[in-house]
Enzyme design. Sequence first.
Site, PDB file in Angstrom:
ATOM      1  N   TRP A 103       0.834  -1.215   0.000  1.00  0.00           N
ATOM      2  CA  TRP A 103       0.000   0.000   0.000  1.00  0.00           C
ATOM      3  C   TRP A 103       0.852   1.242   0.000  1.00  0.00           C
ATOM      4  O   TRP A 103       0.535   2.224  -0.684  1.00  0.00           O
ATOM      5  CB  TRP A 103      -0.997  -0.020   1.160  1.00  0.00           C
ATOM      6  CG  TRP A 103      -1.886  -1.222   1.073  1.00  0.00           C
ATOM      7  CD1 TRP A 103      -1.930  -2.280   1.922  1.00  0.00           C
ATOM      8  CD2 TRP A 103      -2.831  -1.517   0.026  1.00  0.00           C
ATOM      9  NE1 TRP A 103      -2.836  -3.209   1.487  1.00  0.00           N
ATOM     10  CE2 TRP A 103      -3.402  -2.779   0.337  1.00  0.00           C
ATOM     11  CE3 TRP A 103      -3.244  -0.855  -1.127  1.00  0.00           C
ATOM     12  CZ2 TRP A 103      -4.365  -3.378  -0.485  1.00  0.00           C
ATOM     13  CZ3 TRP A 103      -4.209  -1.445  -1.935  1.00  0.00           C
ATOM     14  CH2 TRP A 103      -4.756  -2.680  -1.616  1.00  0.00           C
ATOM     15  N   ASP A 172      -1.785   6.595   6.077  1.00  0.00           N
ATOM     16  CA  ASP A 172      -2.835   5.683   5.627  1.00  0.00           C
ATOM     17  C   ASP A 172      -3.152   4.766   6.808  1.00  0.00           C
ATOM     18  O   ASP A 172      -2.384   3.874   7.141  1.00  0.00           O
ATOM     19  CB  ASP A 172      -2.319   4.877   4.433  1.00  0.00           C
ATOM     20  CG  ASP A 172      -3.311   3.817   3.963  1.00  0.00           C
ATOM     21  OD1 ASP A 172      -4.395   3.681   4.576  1.00  0.00           O
ATOM     22  OD2 ASP A 172      -2.998   3.117   2.975  1.00  0.00           O
ATOM     23  N   LYS A 196     -12.539  -1.751   6.730  1.00  0.00           N
ATOM     24  CA  LYS A 196     -11.937  -2.696   7.680  1.00  0.00           C
ATOM     25  C   LYS A 196     -12.501  -2.479   9.077  1.00  0.00           C
ATOM     26  O   LYS A 196     -13.184  -3.336   9.615  1.00  0.00           O
ATOM     27  CB  LYS A 196     -10.415  -2.581   7.644  1.00  0.00           C
ATOM     28  CG  LYS A 196      -9.875  -3.041   6.282  1.00  0.00           C
ATOM     29  CD  LYS A 196      -8.667  -2.298   5.866  1.00  0.00           C
ATOM     30  CE  LYS A 196      -8.441  -2.332   4.378  1.00  0.00           C
ATOM     31  NZ  LYS A 196      -8.269  -3.640   3.781  1.00  0.00           N
TER      32      LYS A 196
END
Length: 361
Positions: A103, A172, A196
């Site tokens: 990511w 993030d 999530k």
Amino acid sequence: MGKRIHNFNAGPAALPLPVLEEIRDEFLDYEGSGMSVIELSHRSKWFDDIINEAVERTKRLLKLGEDFHVLFVQGGASLQFCMIPMNLAVQGKPVDYINTGTWSTKAIKEAEIQGKDVHVIASSEDKDFSYIPKDFKVDKDAAYLHFTSNNTIKGTQWAAFPQAGDVPLISDMSSDIMSRSFDASPFGLIYAGAQKNIGPSGTALVIVRRDMLDRVPDGLPTMLRYTTYAEKNSMFNTPSCFVIYTINLVLKWVEKTIGGLNKMEQLNKEKAGLLYDFIDKSDFYRGTAAKDSRSLMNVTFRLPSEELEAKFVAQALEAGMGGLKGHRSVGGCRASIYNATGMDGIKALVDFMTEFEKKEG
Ligand SMILES: Cc1ncc(COP(=O)(O)O)c(C=O)c1O
């Protein structure tokens, strides 16, 4: 209702059952409106209350001062990879990134595509992203330092955030937002794909410090400017109403049922502790992340062979435990144990792992 499984999916992931029940119970008639929440106008008082509550809960839970905006931006966390350099890079200054996995790599790529002066000041790629780097020097004049607080795929997490002096941090937090308390004041921006810990997919929660908005350059398209979202309370266009509604209910659950982020963090530590202790005591299962970098959210582990891993995942599903296959890019096994996964789920998993080891070990 069919039987619900213990859901260890990485995202979209388990949501708290009381929240799902609340959604079900009021789905056809939201608060006497005679309409479902997905049929209401986003310009109605009902939805105004929903979005304002979601913003206020976010501020309360994270103890954000008045200098932060809370925004909801469609396009998931991935659109943030591109909006961040687009809006917050500063001409003539580098943008610093720390690379801790897939990511972060994607975030770096989006800044590079835009021709920004990207400095990757640290990376754990040398050891297959199995640890969080400790030694790095932040450029004093960097426009920001970007890092991924929890690496969903490799199962590593920053236990303490990087120190960057006056350089604003950008993180993030897709896979660990609302899982622990922290001091938000060094952050210029925090973002998280909702799917999530806080809700359904498709939208990012974006928390941006007001002074960062002064950087937004003229000439950016309207929907790609943070200022548009800040000025219009995330409703320049039709927002993802159902996602925001669900986020509000999940945050209410964190606040009222769990009792806030300190409690949430304590529970998450207990849950992950039980699983890691079990893995550490076993010669059959092997954790893949360095011990000092282990994630409380995504527990990654291997079995002695790929055949055993496939068997483990299949038999676990038969036993009512889903989502244990590692990310397709790395293989192995992964138990994602976000906020909504209770201790009962962890105990069921450890029991299953014990039995499986007895049979196959
Ligand atoms: C840490 C992290 N960042 C970003 C993403 C991508 O999010 P999205 O699919 O919302 O773009 C994910 C996973 O989905 C993730 O785990």
